[in-house]
Design an enzyme around this catalytic site. Structure first.
Site, PDB file in Angstrom:
ATOM      1  N   ASP A 198       0.922  -1.234   0.020  1.00 33.99           N
ATOM      2  CA  ASP A 198       0.117   0.056  -0.017  1.00 33.99           C
ATOM      3  C   ASP A 198       0.753   1.389   0.141  1.00 33.99           C
ATOM      4  OD1 ASP A 198      -2.396   1.884   0.818  1.00 33.99           O
ATOM      5  OD2 ASP A 198      -3.280  -0.211   1.075  1.00 33.99           O
ATOM      6  N   HIS A 222      -3.580   6.132   3.601  1.00 34.00           N
ATOM      7  CA  HIS A 222      -4.353   4.886   3.050  1.00 34.00           C
ATOM      8  C   HIS A 222      -3.682   3.670   4.002  1.00 34.00           C
ATOM      9  CE1 HIS A 222      -5.843   1.801   0.157  1.00 34.00           C
ATOM     10  NE2 HIS A 222      -6.991   2.516   0.171  1.00 34.00           N
ATOM     11  N   SER A 243     -11.294  -0.607  -0.341  1.00 36.35           N
ATOM     12  CA  SER A 243      -9.996  -0.665   0.320  1.00 36.35           C
ATOM     13  C   SER A 243     -10.269  -0.956   1.799  1.00 36.35           C
ATOM     14  CB  SER A 243      -9.371   0.649   0.092  1.00 36.35           C
ATOM     15  OG  SER A 243      -8.642   0.789  -1.183  1.00 36.35           O
TER      16      SER A 243
END
Length: 982
Positions: free
Chosen positions: A160, A215, A379
Site C-alpha cells: 500500500d 491509506h 479498500s
C-alpha cells in the site's frame, strides 16, 4: 464505553484537520502540482520486459542497447523480468512494437499506473460497526475473539502507501526484520535489501515504508490494530505482525512497484517468514502479465492475495478490474457492504469474479500521527478479509492457503444484497472459525451466461465446490444437443490450476457451428454460440456520411447500443453492441482496454476492431463516436463512426486525429471497415496508418483473423470487407463409436452424424471395411446447416477384437472416425420339452416318473441344474453339462404322501437362460377292511371285504396275491369305488 468515547472525540478533531488538508490542495511527490488534461495511464518512459528462460545477460543487454534503453531493475523471484528505462526519443508504443519482434522476449508491457481504492472520508462517523453492531451486519468479531485473537507468529503483508509503524495502536504489531533494524547502511541479513526493518519503500526506493498518505495505515489498523490496550481501536487481530511494503504515493503507483513488493514478500517467505496473506487495497491499469506472474509466484509459496474489487459500481464480470480479476486460485476479490448489510453504492461486484462482501462503508481505523479516521471503499472491506485469514492461521497453524481461503468463502452470512458475488455471502469471522457443513457450488468459468466460441476450440469450465475447508466432490456438466456428460475434476491436471483447492475444472470442445447449452448443477445453464471465422479482402472505398447520435464517450469508456435489426455476426444473431472509445465494438459487454494487443485475446470474447488504439474522445464534443441506422428494411445498415479521435499520447494536439467507421448489414454477416483519415501526423506521426493499432475481427477468445498489429498497413480512402466463408465444411460426430460385444452371426448398429457447418452444398460418401459396413447414409448432399445420420453395422464372423475406421470423403475435405467391437462365440441357449407333464393318479405310497428333455440349442457348453418341489422330485439328470446340440433326459418323480391334486414347476437354471415347466398329478388312496382286522385269509372259508376310496374317479380293480404281492389274481376287474364283496 469510555474507550469508544475517546475514539469519537479524536476522530472528530481529525476530520477537521482532514478538511483543512484537502482544502489546501494536493501536490505530487516532486512538489509540483499535477498537470491539467488527461492523467497518465502508464509511465511514459518505462516498460516491463520479460525474457525467455536461460537468455544470457549479454543478450538482454544487446536487446536493450538496440533501442537505447537500459534495465534499471530485476526481480529475483520472477526470472527474466526487468524494468526498462526508455530513451527520451522513444515512445512506449513504439518500444513495445520493437521488443515484441525479438524472439528472446516472452512479453513486454507498459508500466501501468494504479491507485489506492478509497472514496472521500465521510463526516458521518461510525464506530467499529464492521466488527460488531446491533443490526448484525458485522463480521461477529467478538464471538471470533472468544476463540482466538490472533498470533504474533502470523505475518501479513500490507502492500500500500506504507504504514505509520510508530502509531500507538500499531507499533506493537509491526513486523521487525531484527537483523536490519540498525540503520547501518548494510544488508545485515543478506536478503538483498539494506536496513529493511519494517519492510521496504519501492515508491521512493528506500528502506523506510513510512506512510505519508494515510491509506496504508488505515488498512493496517483494520487488520491488526492492537487489541485490549486501552488505546484507539482494535483490529480483526489483536495480535499479528504487519509487514509494510510501500509502492503507492499520493498519486498512485506503478505495476513495477507492485511487482517489486510481491517480489520482496516472496523473498521474505523463502527466508522463513510466515507470511500468510497480502492485503491489496488498490487497482487499475490494464492486464499485466508481469503482475499475474508475481501473484502466481505467491500462490506457489502458499500466500493468499486479497484484493479490492474496485469503487466504480461496475460489474467485474463484464468490465475487468485488475488485480482483483486475475484468474488465480489464491486471489480473493472483495466487495464493500454497509452497516445495513447492503452492497455499498460505490462497490464493484461480479457473480463470477468477486468472491464475497465485507464491511467497507464509513470504517473507523488508524491514520498517521496517532490519529483515527473514517474512510469508505473496497479498500476498507479488503483488510477485514485479510484479518480473518490471519485469525484462521492463528487458530490452526497447519492450515494451508487453500483451507484458509475456503473457510473465508464458506463461513460467511448469506446476503441477498450480494447475489452478484461468487459466494453471495458477507464475511463472518466467527462463521469461518467454526465452519461446519457450509457448502458452496458456484460457477467460475465461463463468466457469462451466454458466450461465443468456434468449432474445435476448447472452452474452459470451472466450478467452486467446497464444504467449509475441503473440496466437496466432482461436478457434472451436461452438453446439449447430444446429451454429452462431462465431469469436472480438482486434480491439478490440464486446466485445473492446482489440486485440492475446491475448484473443479475441465474443458468442452464444440464439434460444430450452432447453439449449445452447458447445464451445471443447480439449474445453472450457459448458452454457447459457436461462430464461424471471417476472411478479409480489400474493397472499394465507399464512406457513409452520417450525422449520427453522439455517444458522448469519455476516455477509455464504452456504451451499449441496440440495433433495430439482428447483426448476423459470425453466423450468430446479436442486437446489443458495446462500442468502445478505443476503436472497437464487441457483443459481450463493456470493453474499454486502451493497451492494444494481438488477436485473439482473452480479454474479451468477440471483437470487431477497425482501429483498436489508445484513442481519446472528449465527451460533449464532435471529437467522439457517432452511430446511425441508414436505409430501409430489409437492406438497412448500422454505421458506427469514430470521428476526429486523437491519440491519447498526443491529445493536446487538436489536429492529430483520425476518422474511420464500421458498417454492419441487415440480412448478412459481412462487416465493412471504412478509413477516411488514418494520419495523426504532428506529434503522433509514429502512430500513422495503424502503426500502434490492432486491426481484425475476433469471434471468440481463441479464434480471430488479425489484419495487422502495430503495423502501418492502413491508408486514407481505403476499405476492408470482412466476409464469412462461403465454402462447405464437414463435421462428423461423435469422434468414435464403440459397438461392444456382438455374438458371431449377429450384428450391432451405431450412428454417426455428418453435418455441413459451412455454406454451399456439402457432398460426399462414406466407406469402411469388414466386419464393419455402411447400412444406410452412404452418400450425402447437404445444404448449409443440414445433417444426416450414417448407420454403421458391425457383423463379426470370428471370435476376436476388431478396430477400424469409417471414412467420410467430401468436397470440404476428408474425415475419419474410429470404430471398435468384439466378436464373441454364440452363447449357449437352453430348450426344454415338452411344455408340461401330467402324472395322472398315483396311489399313496407308490410313485410315477415322467421325463423332460433338456437341449443346448446354442453354442458353447450349456451348464445348469433342475429342481422342483414336493411331492415332485428330480429323480435323475438334476445337473447337466451339454455341448452345442446335445440333450439330456431329466426324470421327475411324483411320490404322493397324501390324497389330492398337485401342481408344481420344474425349474431349469443355466448359463444359457432360465426356464420352467409345469407338472401335475393326483395322489390316490384305497382303504380295504375285512371283518376281522388283521385276519389271515384262508381259501377254505368265506371272507367279506369292504372298500372305500379317496382321490379316485372311475371304477376300482381288486386283486388278491397268494405270494406276498409278487403275483396277483383278479377278484373284481371293474367295480365301484366303494363296495363290499364276499
Amino acid at each position: 464505553m469510555n474507550r469508544f468515547g475517546r475514539i469519537a472525540s479524536i476522530r472528530i478533531a481529525f476530520i477537521c484537520v482532514l478538511g483543512m488538508v484537502f482544502a489546501s490542495g494536493v501536490r505530487s511527490a516532486s512538489g509540483q502540482a499535477p498537470a491539467s488534461g488527461p492523467s497518465s495511464k502508464y509511465v511514459s518512459d518505462e516498460l516491463l520486459v520479460r525474457f525467455a528462460p536461460k537468455v544470457p545477460d549479454s543478450a538482454k543487454a544487446v536487446a536493450h542497447a538496440a533501442m537505447g534503453a537500459s534495465a534499471v531493475k530485476r526481480f529475483g523471484t520472477l526470472d527474466g523480468l526487468e524494468l526498462v528505462k526508455l530513451p527520451q526519443r522513444l515512445k512506449v508504443e513504439e518500444a513495445i512494437r520493437l521488443y515484441r519482434r525479438m524472439p528472446a522476449v516472452l512479453y513486454v508491457e507498459p508500466n501501468f499506473i494504479v491507485q489506492a481504492l478509497v472514496v472521500p472520508n465521510d463526516p458521518q462517523l461510525g464506530l467499529l460497526w464492521g466488527l460488531d453492531n446491533g443490526s448484525d451486519a458485522d463480521i461477529d468479531a467478538p464471538e471470533a475473539w472468544g476463540i482466538t485473537t490472533g498470533s504474533s507468529n502470523v505475518v501479513v503483508g500490507v502492500i500500500d502507501t506504507g504504514i505509520d509503524y510508530n502509531h500507538e495502536d500499531l507499533s506493537a504489531n509491526m513486523f521487525r526484520n531484527t537483523a536490519d533494524c540498525n540503520s547501518n547502511g548494510i544488508d545485515d541479513d543478506g536478503n538483498g535489501f539494506i536496513d529493511d526493518c519494517y519492510g521496504f519503500d519501492f515508491a521512493n526506493n528506500d528502506p523506510d515504508p513510512m506512510d505519508d498518505v494515510l491509506h496504508g495505515t488505515h488498512v493496517a489498523g483494520t487488520i491488526g490494530a492492537v487489541g485490549n490496550n486501552g488505546i484507539g481501536v482494535a483490529g480483526v487481530n489483536w495480535n499479528v505482525k504487519l509487514m509494510a511494503c510501500k509502492f503507492l504515493g499520493a498519486f498512485g503507483g506503478t505495476t513495477a512497484g507492485a511487482v517489486s513488493c510481491l517480489n520482496y514478500l516472496a523473498t521474505m517467505k523463502d527466508r522463513g517468514v510466515n507470511i500468510v496473506a497480502t492485503n491489496n487495497s488498490w487497482g487499475g491499469g490494464g492486464f499485466s502479465q508481469a503482475l499475474y506472474d508475481a501473484i502466481d509466484a505467491h500462490r506457489q509459496r502458499g500466500i493468499l492475495f486479497i484484493a479490492a474489487a474496485g469503487n466504480s459500481s461496475l460489474d467485474n464480470d463484464t468490465a475487468s478490474f485488475y488485480p482483483a480479476n486475475y484468474y488465480l486460485p489464491n486471489i480473493i476479490a472483495v466487495a464493500a457492504t454497509t452497516s445495513t448489510d447492503s452492497r455499498a453504492s460505490f462497490s464493484n461486484f461480479g457473480r463470477r469474479t468477486v468472491h464475497l462482501g465485507a464491511p467497507g462503508d464509513q470504517i473507523l481505523s488508524t491514520t498517521p500521527g496517532n490519529t483515527y479516521s473514517t474512510l469508505s471503499g473496497t479498500s476498507m472491506a479488503t483488510p477485514h478479509v485479510t484479518g480473518v485469514a490471519a485469525l484462521l492461521k492463528a487458530q490452526d497453524g497447519t492450515r494451508d492457503w487453500r483451507a484458509i481461503r475456503n473457510l473465508i468463502l464458506a463461513g460467511g452470512d448469506n446476503q441477498s444484497s450480494l447475489a452478484d458475488t461468487v459466494t453471495q455471502k458477507r464475511l463472518n469471522a466467527y462463521g469461518s472459525l467454526t465452519c461446519s457443513g457450509s457448502t458452496i457450488l458456484s460457477r467460475l468459468r465461463p463468466i457469462g451466461t451466454s458466450i461465443t466460441a468456434s468449432a474445435g476450440t476448447p472452452i474452459d469450465l470451472a466450478v467452486l465446490h467446497i464444504n467449509c475447508a475441503t473440496p466437496n466432490g466432482t461436478v457434472p456438466v451436461t452438453v446439449n444437443p447430444g446429451g454429452t456428460n462431462l465431469t469436472l475434476q480438482d486434480d491439478g491436471l490440464q486446466t485445473d490450476q492446482i489440486a485440492g483447492d475446491g475448484v473443479y475444472s475441465g474443458q468442452w470442445t464444440p464439434p460444430a457451428e450452432g447453439t449449445y447449452t452447458l447445464t451445471l448443477p443447480g439449474g445453472d445453464v450457459v448458452t454457447v454460440y459457436v461462430l464461424r471465422g471471417y476472411t478479409v479482402s480489400s474493397t472499394a472505398f465507399s464512406y457513409r456520411t452520417i450525422s449520427g447520435t453522439n455517444l458522448n464517450l469519455g476516455d477509455d469508456s464504452s456504451a451499449a447500443i441496440t440495433s433495430p435489426f439482428p447483426v448476423l455476426f459470425g453466423g450468430g444473431s446479436f442486437t446489443t453492441l458495446h462500442v468502445s472509445s478505443n476503436g472497437n465494438v464487441n457483443f459481450g459487454g463493456p470493453f474499454a482496454a486502451y493497451s492494444n494487443i494481438p488477436l485473439p485475446t482473452n480479454l474479451t470474447s468477440t471483437l470487431v476492431a477497425p482501429f483498436w488504439d489508445d484513442l481519446y474522445g472528449v465527451a460533449g464534443s464532435a471529437q467522439n463516436v457517432f452511430w446511425e441506422v441508414t436505409g430501409t428494411a430489409p437492406s438497412r445498415e448500422l454505421v458506427i463512426e469514430w470521428r476526429g479521435m486523437a491519440n491519447f499520447s498526443c491529445s493536446a494536439d487538436p489536429a492529430a486525429t483520425v476518422t474511420f467507421q464500421v458498417v454492419f448489414f441487415e440480412g448478412r454477416g459481412d462487416i465493412l471497415f471504412n478509413y477516411a483519415d488514418v494520419l495523426f501526423d504532428g506529434t503522433c506521426a509514429s502512430a500513422n496508418q495503424g502503426a500502434s493499432a490492432t486491426v481484425g475481427v475476433q469471434v471468440d477468445s481463441d479464434s480471430a483473423n488479425q489484419y495487422s498489429f502495430n503495423t502501418a498497413t492502413l491508408a486514407d480512402g481505403t476499405a476492408l470487407l470482412w466476409t464469412l466463408p462461403s465454402n462447405p465444411a464437414i463435421t462428423v460426430t461423435p469422434a468414435s463409436q464403440e459397438f461392444g460385444s456382438a455374438p458371431i452371426g449377429t450384428s450391432a448398429d451405431r450412428i454417426f452424424t455428418v453435418q455441413n457447418t459451412g455454406t454451399g452444398t456439402l457432398t460426399g460418401s462414406v466407406y469402411t471395411s469388414s466386419p464393419f459396413g455402411i447400412l444406410s447414409g452412404g452418400s450425402f448432399s447437404l445444404a448449409a446447416g443440414a445433417s444426416q445420420g450414417v448407420v454403421v453395422r458391425f457383423s463379426p464372423a470370428l471370435e476376436a477384437t476388431y478396430a477400424g475406421e469409417v471414412g467420410f470423403t467430401s468436397n470440404a475435405g476428408d474425415v475419419t472416425r474410429g470404430v471398435t467391437g468384439v466378436g464373441t462365440s454364440t452363447p449357449p441357449r437352453i430348450s426344454v420339452t415338452p411344455a408340461s407333464q401330467d402324472f395322472g393318479a398315483v396311489a399313496m405310497g407308490s410313485s410315477a416318473d415322467r421325463t423332460f428333455t433338456v437341449r443346448n440349442s446354442g453354442g458353447g457348453t450349456l451348464t445348469g441344474s433342475a429342481s422342483t418341489s414336493s411331492p415332485f422330485a428330480v429323480h435323475s439328470g438334476n445337473s447337466f453339462s451339454l455341448a452345442a446340440g446335445a440333450s439330456l433326459g431329466v426324470v421327475v418323480r411324483l411320490s404322493p404322501t397324501a390324497p389330492g391334486n398337485f401342481t408344481a414347476k420344474v425349474n431349469f437354471t443355466s448359463n444359457g437362460g432360465n426356464t420352467s415347466r409345469g407338472v401335475s398329478g393326483t395322489g390316490a388312496q384305497i382303504t380295504v377292511q375285512n371283518t376281522k382286522n388283521g385276519e389271515v385269509f384262508y381259501i377254505d372259508r368265506n371272507v367279506t371285504i369292504r372298500w372305500t376310496s379317496r382321490g379316485l374317479s372311475g371304477n376300482v380293480k381288486i386283486g388278491i396275491s397268494r405270494d406276498g404281492g409278487i403275483n396277483w389274481q383278479p377278484v373284481q376287474s371293474n367295480t365301484s369305488n366303494d363296495g363290499e364283496q364276499t
